[in-house]
Write an enzyme that holds these catalytic residues in place. Structure first.
Site, PDB file in Angstrom:
ATOM      1  N   HIS A   1       0.852  -1.189   0.000  1.00 55.20           N
ATOM      2  CA  HIS A   1       0.000   0.000   0.000  1.00 55.20           C
ATOM      3  C   HIS A   1       0.890   1.242   0.000  1.00 55.20           C
ATOM      4  O   HIS A   1       1.762   1.378   0.859  1.00 55.20           O
ATOM      5  CB  HIS A   1      -0.915   0.026   1.228  1.00 55.20           C
TER       6      HIS A   1
ATOM      7  N   TYR B   1      -9.288   5.353   7.465  1.00 58.57           N
ATOM      8  CA  TYR B   1      -9.468   5.783   8.845  1.00 58.57           C
ATOM      9  C   TYR B   1     -10.549   6.852   8.852  1.00 58.57           C
ATOM     10  O   TYR B   1     -10.353   7.934   8.279  1.00 58.57           O
ATOM     11  CB  TYR B   1      -8.169   6.358   9.407  1.00 58.57           C
TER      12      TYR B   1
ATOM     13  N   PRO C   1      -4.019   0.150  18.892  1.00 68.41           N
ATOM     14  CA  PRO C   1      -3.820  -0.524  17.601  1.00 68.41           C
ATOM     15  C   PRO C   1      -3.994   0.361  16.374  1.00 68.41           C
ATOM     16  O   PRO C   1      -3.742  -0.096  15.257  1.00 68.41           O
ATOM     17  CB  PRO C   1      -4.896  -1.619  17.628  1.00 68.41           C
TER      18      PRO C   1
ATOM     19  N   LYS D   1       1.249  -0.663  15.128  1.00 65.43           N
ATOM     20  CA  LYS D   1       2.658  -0.601  15.503  1.00 65.43           C
ATOM     21  C   LYS D   1       3.145  -1.739  16.389  1.00 65.43           C
ATOM     22  O   LYS D   1       4.350  -1.904  16.568  1.00 65.43           O
ATOM     23  CB  LYS D   1       2.932   0.730  16.228  1.00 65.43           C
TER      24      LYS D   1
ATOM     25  N   TYR E   1       4.062   6.490  10.003  1.00 66.89           N
ATOM     26  CA  TYR E   1       3.222   5.354   9.635  1.00 66.89           C
ATOM     27  C   TYR E   1       4.024   4.266   8.923  1.00 66.89           C
ATOM     28  O   TYR E   1       3.855   3.074   9.206  1.00 66.89           O
ATOM     29  CB  TYR E   1       2.075   5.818   8.747  1.00 66.89           C
TER      30      TYR E   1
END
Length: 394
Positions: free
Chosen positions: A74, A203, A295, A299, A387
């Site tokens: 991704h 998200y 979560p 990570k 990220y």
């Protein structure tokens, strides 16, 4: 039964298995013990997002072939609010870095297969694990396996046995400091049999609460909605969950949630946890045994891999150069990354969830942060570099 090994590893999750494999590459023996069965270890479905550094390390270790074939790269993520999606281009903002969608249980399968192919030892289904002499140079792991009592003498012990494991309790209360935070909401997570609804993770910030769309495979999707952590999963029918997802993910374009049978659902609490130090004597903690992150940033697994990479390097220097400087610095080195990751996960959590004591001011603050994050290249870059994962040296 009496045994000896340079490094005794408690836990056959990602942290313990990676450590064993990394040590093996340097010619250092170890023994891994695990209280679950191999089938249970290999079927426990958890995280599915691998940072760039984790992906690169798996390739370097020679365990990345199946990941490269079956995993999905991704190059971005989507922040969705006000019925619109805003893409964060991870690839462009981080000079070509990305994330890999490859489930944790598949990583574990690859590690176990590699470990056994090397002839390395893994004791599954162990019971009554106890440690002794962790503050000496001859620590011992006592455990029972197949009705036989085993006494495993080690030079070092790695506690990779998770938040509920036994290792952490052997750091004396007098020398440990615990930092924790319980969040006033949980995640209701589902596994859905359906094709992916989106090319990348979504998200979503919504008045009804947070939602997340992610994938595990071309046929299996992982989705979450914010909920009361004390709620009973029995109160949520499959139809209610799907309706809530659709409400929180609605957009003004023609996007549609692709649905199918829900094959698993559960509610998990949200918390942050760190113990300092992560070492005592010859005992070293890694992964969830030492720290828990919310979560939302995916990570946990990646932070565990960073821990054991440092520990493997420190042990290699000890055995090959008789130097203890990296071992002495293990906790301090890991905690720099741990706290950076805790902050990032806290920031994402705070920006995207509805809190019970929310008022219009707080909601405007969240909206301002979201607008800035998607509208500022500097803010987007900060999100992106965290990220995809900071370099292991950080």
């Amino acid at each position: 039964m009496y045994m000896h090994t340079p490094v005794g590893i408690i836990g056959a999750g990602p942290a313990g298995l990676f450590l064993a494999l990394l040590l093996s590459l340097e010619g250092i023996d170890s023994v891994v013990i695990e209280n679950r069965s191999r089938a249970e270890v290999e079927s426990t479905i958890r995280a599915g997002v691998l940072e760039q550094g984790t992906v690169d390390l798996m390739v370097e270790m020679g365990i990345g072939e199946r990941m490269r074939y079956e995993g999905v790269v991704h190059h971005g993520i989507e922040l969705r609010f006000d019925r619109r999606g805003h893409r964060i281009n991870l690839h462009e903002l981080t000079n070509g870095r990305a994330i890999m969608i490859y489930p944790q249980h598949e990583v574990v399968k690859d590690c176990i297969a590699a470990r056994l192919q090397q002839g390395g030892q893994i004791f599954f289904n162990v019971q009554d694990v106890q440690l002794a002499g962790v503050d000496s140079d001859q620590p011992v792991i006592h455990f029972r396996h197949e009705q036989e009592q085993v006494e495993l003498h080690c030079d070092f012990i790695a506690g990779c046995d998770g938040f509920h494991g036994v290792s952490r309790a052997y750091i004396p209360l007098s020398v440990q400091q615990v930092y924790s935070r319980a969040y006033p909401f949980g995640w209701l997570g589902i596994l859905l049999q359906a094709p992916p609804s989106a090319r990348e993770l979504i998200y979503a910030y919504h008045q009804r609460g947070f939602a997340l769309v992610s994938t595990r495979s071309p046929q299996l999707q992982r989705m979450y909605i914010q909920c009361d952590p004390q709620d009973d999963i029995a109160n949520w029918s499959d139809e209610m969950i799907i309706e809530e997802l659709q409400a929180r993910l609605v957009t003004d374009d023609d996007w549609q949630l692709r649905v199918g049978p829900i094959v698993q659902k559960n509610i998990v609490a949200m918390r942050s946890f760190v113990i300092e130090p992560m070492q005592y004597g010859r005992l070293f903690l890694a992964g969830d045994a030492a720290h828990i992150v919310p979560p939302i940033g995916a990570k946990g697994l990646n932070l565990a891999i960073a821990d054991v990479r440092h520990l493997a390097r420190a042990l290699t220097r000890f055995y090959q150069q008789q130097r203890e400087d990296l071992l002495a610095a293990y906790s301090a080195t890991c905690l720099k990354r741990v706290w950076r990751t805790e902050h990032f996960s806290w920031w994402m959590t705070s920006m995207l969830h509805r809190f019970p004591d929310d008022d219009p001011f707080q909601q405007r603050m969240q909206r301002a942060q979201l607008d800035y994050t998607v509208g500022s290249q500097a803010a987007s870059m900060s999100l992106a570099e965290n990220y995809v994962g900071l370099p292991f040296s950080v």
